[in-house]
Design a protein around this motif. Structure first.
Motif, PDB file in Angstrom:
ATOM      1  N   PRO A  78     -50.498  -4.683   0.978  1.00 22.89           N
ATOM      2  CA  PRO A  78     -51.995  -4.072   1.091  1.00 22.89           C
ATOM      3  C   PRO A  78     -52.095  -3.725   2.652  1.00 22.89           C
ATOM      4  N   LEU A  79     -51.580  -4.189   3.692  1.00 19.43           N
ATOM      5  CA  LEU A  79     -52.009  -3.643   4.800  1.00 19.43           C
ATOM      6  C   LEU A  79     -50.803  -3.028   5.694  1.00 19.43           C
ATOM      7  N   PRO A  80     -51.149  -1.827   6.071  1.00 19.93           N
ATOM      8  CA  PRO A  80     -50.133  -1.280   6.815  1.00 19.93           C
ATOM      9  C   PRO A  80     -49.515  -1.869   8.028  1.00 19.93           C
ATOM     10  N   GLY A  81     -48.073  -1.978   8.078  1.00 19.26           N
ATOM     11  CA  GLY A  81     -47.899  -2.645   9.419  1.00 19.26           C
ATOM     12  C   GLY A  81     -47.208  -3.948   8.998  1.00 19.26           C
ATOM     13  N   ILE A  82     -47.765  -4.582   7.734  1.00 16.17           N
ATOM     14  CA  ILE A  82     -47.078  -5.839   7.447  1.00 16.17           C
ATOM     15  C   ILE A  82     -46.139  -5.701   6.292  1.00 16.17           C
ATOM     16  N   LYS A  83     -44.814  -6.230   6.782  1.00 20.09           N
ATOM     17  CA  LYS A  83     -43.756  -6.388   5.834  1.00 20.09           C
ATOM     18  C   LYS A  83     -42.878  -7.756   6.093  1.00 20.09           C
ATOM     19  N   PRO A  84     -42.194  -8.029   4.919  1.00 18.21           N
ATOM     20  CA  PRO A  84     -41.543  -9.197   4.910  1.00 18.21           C
ATOM     21  C   PRO A  84     -40.496  -9.720   5.833  1.00 18.21           C
ATOM     22  N   GLY A  85     -39.867  -8.535   6.408  1.00 13.85           N
ATOM     23  CA  GLY A  85     -38.868  -8.774   7.311  1.00 13.85           C
ATOM     24  C   GLY A  85     -37.629  -9.373   6.887  1.00 13.85           C
ATOM     25  N   LEU A  86     -37.271  -9.021   5.512  1.00 11.07           N
ATOM     26  CA  LEU A  86     -36.165  -9.807   5.021  1.00 11.07           C
ATOM     27  C   LEU A  86     -34.936  -9.616   5.759  1.00 11.07           C
ATOM     28  N   ALA A  87     -34.772  -8.290   6.444  1.00 12.58           N
ATOM     29  CA  ALA A  87     -33.527  -8.049   7.424  1.00 12.58           C
ATOM     30  C   ALA A  87     -33.191  -9.110   8.428  1.00 12.58           C
ATOM     31  N   ASN A  88     -34.207  -9.753   8.702  1.00 13.99           N
ATOM     32  CA  ASN A  88     -34.283 -10.911   9.767  1.00 13.99           C
ATOM     33  C   ASN A  88     -33.392 -12.047   9.228  1.00 13.99           C
ATOM     34  N   ILE A  89     -33.206 -12.103   7.847  1.00 10.80           N
ATOM     35  CA  ILE A  89     -32.380 -13.349   7.409  1.00 10.80           C
ATOM     36  C   ILE A  89     -31.126 -13.305   7.658  1.00 10.80           C
ATOM     37  N   VAL A  90     -30.583 -11.698   7.722  1.00 11.01           N
ATOM     38  CA  VAL A  90     -29.210 -11.648   8.105  1.00 11.01           C
ATOM     39  C   VAL A  90     -28.967 -11.806   9.532  1.00 11.01           C
ATOM     40  N   THR A  91     -29.958 -11.261  10.418  1.00 10.46           N
ATOM     41  CA  THR A  91     -30.063 -11.634  11.842  1.00 10.46           C
ATOM     42  C   THR A  91     -29.856 -13.103  12.355  1.00 10.46           C
ATOM     43  N   MET A  92     -30.430 -13.917  11.517  1.00 10.23           N
ATOM     44  CA  MET A  92     -30.554 -15.286  11.865  1.00 10.23           C
ATOM     45  C   MET A  92     -29.086 -15.971  11.319  1.00 10.23           C
ATOM     46  N   VAL A  93     -28.636 -15.794  10.012  1.00  8.29           N
ATOM     47  CA  VAL A  93     -27.452 -16.180   9.475  1.00  8.29           C
ATOM     48  C   VAL A  93     -26.409 -15.663  10.466  1.00  8.29           C
ATOM     49  N   VAL A  94     -26.198 -14.388  11.017  1.00  9.48           N
ATOM     50  CA  VAL A  94     -25.377 -14.141  12.094  1.00  9.48           C
ATOM     51  C   VAL A  94     -25.367 -15.057  13.462  1.00  9.48           C
ATOM     52  N   LEU A  95     -26.568 -15.330  13.737  1.00  8.71           N
ATOM     53  CA  LEU A  95     -27.119 -16.114  14.945  1.00  8.71           C
ATOM     54  C   LEU A  95     -26.422 -17.448  14.849  1.00  8.71           C
ATOM     55  N   ALA A  96     -26.519 -18.042  13.253  1.00  3.96           N
ATOM     56  CA  ALA A  96     -25.846 -19.118  13.598  1.00  3.96           C
ATOM     57  C   ALA A  96     -24.230 -19.184  13.387  1.00  3.96           C
ATOM     58  N   ARG A  97     -23.925 -18.338  12.583  1.00  9.31           N
ATOM     59  CA  ARG A  97     -22.399 -18.191  12.266  1.00  9.31           C
ATOM     60  C   ARG A  97     -21.742 -17.542  13.574  1.00  9.31           C
ATOM     61  N   HIS A  98     -21.877 -16.603  14.102  1.00  6.29           N
ATOM     62  CA  HIS A  98     -21.270 -15.769  15.090  1.00  6.29           C
ATOM     63  C   HIS A  98     -21.937 -15.709  16.331  1.00  6.29           C
ATOM     64  N   GLY A  99     -23.148 -16.143  16.801  1.00  7.99           N
ATOM     65  CA  GLY A  99     -23.455 -16.139  18.066  1.00  7.99           C
ATOM     66  C   GLY A  99     -24.603 -15.052  17.995  1.00  7.99           C
ATOM     67  N   TRP A 100     -25.338 -15.180  19.401  1.00  4.18           N
ATOM     68  CA  TRP A 100     -26.456 -14.060  19.805  1.00  4.18           C
ATOM     69  C   TRP A 100     -25.703 -12.504  19.819  1.00  4.18           C
ATOM     70  N   SER A 101     -24.764 -12.386  20.567  1.00  3.25           N
ATOM     71  CA  SER A 101     -24.436 -10.918  20.690  1.00  3.25           C
ATOM     72  C   SER A 101     -24.009 -10.117  19.352  1.00  3.25           C
ATOM     73  N   ALA A 102     -23.508 -10.998  18.632  1.00  5.00           N
ATOM     74  CA  ALA A 102     -23.215 -10.347  17.172  1.00  5.00           C
ATOM     75  C   ALA A 102     -24.470  -9.912  16.414  1.00  5.00           C
ATOM     76  N   ALA A 103     -25.539 -10.983  16.566  1.00  6.58           N
ATOM     77  CA  ALA A 103     -26.776 -10.633  15.941  1.00  6.58           C
ATOM     78  C   ALA A 103     -27.369  -9.796  16.677  1.00  6.58           C
ATOM     79  N   ALA A 104     -27.446  -9.486  17.992  1.00 10.54           N
ATOM     80  CA  ALA A 104     -28.150  -8.520  18.737  1.00 10.54           C
ATOM     81  C   ALA A 104     -27.456  -6.930  18.098  1.00 10.54           C
ATOM     82  N   TRP A 105     -26.191  -7.063  18.097  1.00  8.39           N
ATOM     83  CA  TRP A 105     -25.686  -5.677  17.756  1.00  8.39           C
ATOM     84  C   TRP A 105     -26.049  -5.329  16.327  1.00  8.39           C
ATOM     85  N   ILE A 106     -26.099  -6.227  15.511  1.00  7.62           N
ATOM     86  CA  ILE A 106     -26.441  -5.789  14.168  1.00  7.62           C
ATOM     87  C   ILE A 106     -27.963  -5.747  13.957  1.00  7.62           C
TER      88      ILE A 106
END
Lengths: 181, 145
Positions: free
Chosen positions: A37-65
């Motif tokens: 309903p509101l512009p500017g709001i979105k689920p941010g599903l892509a952050n799931i990948v960021t967090m999985v990578v953060l847990a598995r491969h570390g911060w720099s890989a997460a930042a790259w992705i």
């Protein structure tokens, strides 16, 4: 005419980053296709990948992705270097900074749900800050905070739950693989 | 950096019934519940911040710095304020107020439209008229402070 052959040396690490970035880009596209309903709001599903990578491969890989995802999804959605792109960028920078800190919190107390909530609120803060400084220099902007905060709460929790579930399952797979081997 | 995610370790026995209803509960770690509650509190506080200044009750019309009229927002009304360059007309309707017409050249206060939140203000500088919504609580006034 001679064919020019340019060989790029790639490491397994590069391949992994590319594969995971592709997953993140796909989720970013799914994100923008979900009507809200509101512009500017979105689920941010892509952050799931960021967090999985953060847990598995570390911060720099997460930042790259995250960087690759923002650039590529900006190009694909046609808002590269537009205000929407910079909002997304500032939000991502803030949430990556916060994630770098919260990932150091004790494992057994704070899990992916905490990370996700922190990241969601940091993303909100980063976007609002840039919007207030650059796009809409008026305090009326802050009347939107409650709605954005509620969205951050809901989607942050959902993404955190998905991440926790995914990490739990990949953990089982990982254990099974190591036991079989 | 690789991290271990123990599965099932955070499942105390008495919670079993709750977990059968909401399987997602088992994914929460103790700190997660705390962060989640903190986020809920933040959302609640931000909504109460929205209604800051209390309920809008009156529209205050000033002319030349003096209060010309204080109008109750609950009743529809219309007043004309004479000023140095003409007459400004203010209308109150449906708990909100606006400047209907003003002799000023820029028409900023007219184009501002309806105002309804405590602390909101429309200023018609050329005619020295201002229309402000007054709430039940005092609001920090950035114009006069």
């Amino acid at each position: 005419m001679t064919r020019s052959i340019i060989e790029l040396e790639t490491t397994p690490e590069d391949h992994r980053v590319a594969r995971l970035a592709a997953a993140a880009i796909t989720l970013a596209l799914v994100d923008s296709a979900i009507p809200l309903p509101l512009p500017g709001i979105k689920p941010g599903l892509a952050n799931i990948v960021t967090m999985v990578v953060l847990a598995r491969h570390g911060w720099s890989a997460a930042a790259w992705i995250t960087g690759l995802r923002i650039t590529a999804s900006g190009l694909l959605l046609g808002n590269f270097l537009s205000p929407a792109f910079f909002l997304s960028f500032s939000g991502a920078v803030c949430s990556l900074c916060v994630l770098a800190l919260v990932v150091r919190l004790p494992d057994h107390v704070f899990g992916p749900i905490s990370w996700s909530l922190f990241a969601a609120f940091a993303h909100l803060a980063g976007q609002l800050l840039l919007a207030r400084l650059w796009l809409i220099p008026h305090d009326g902007l802050f009347y939107l905070v409650p709605f954005f905060a509620t969205a951050a709460l809901i989607f942050g929790t959902i993404n955190g739950l998905i991440t926790a579930r995914l990490l739990g399952e990949t953990e089982i797979l990982h254990k099974a693989e190591t036991q079989n081997a | 950096m690789s991290r271990a995610f123990p599965t099932g370790t955070a499942v105390p026995a008495p919670k079993q019934n709750v977990e059968m209803l909401f399987p997602a509960i088992s994914l929460f770690r103790p700190g997660d519940c705390f962060v989640f509650l903190a986020a809920c509190v933040f959302c609640f506080l931000s909504f109460s911040f929205l209604s800051r200044g209390g309920i809008a009750e009156k529209a205050v019309v000033r002319q030349g710095g003096h209060i010309f009229a204080r109008i109750d927002l609950s009743r529809a009304s219309r007043i004309d304020i004479p000023g140095p360059i003409g007459t400004t007309t203010v209308v109150v309707e449906n708990r909100r107020a606006r400047v209907l017409s003003d002799p000023g050249s820029h028409q900023y206060c007219v184009r501002q439209g309806w105002i309804k939140r405590a602390g909101d203000i429309a200023i018609c500088a050329p005619n020295e008229v201002s229309l402000e919504i007054e709430g039940s609580d005092e609001v920090y006034d950035s114009l006069n402070y």
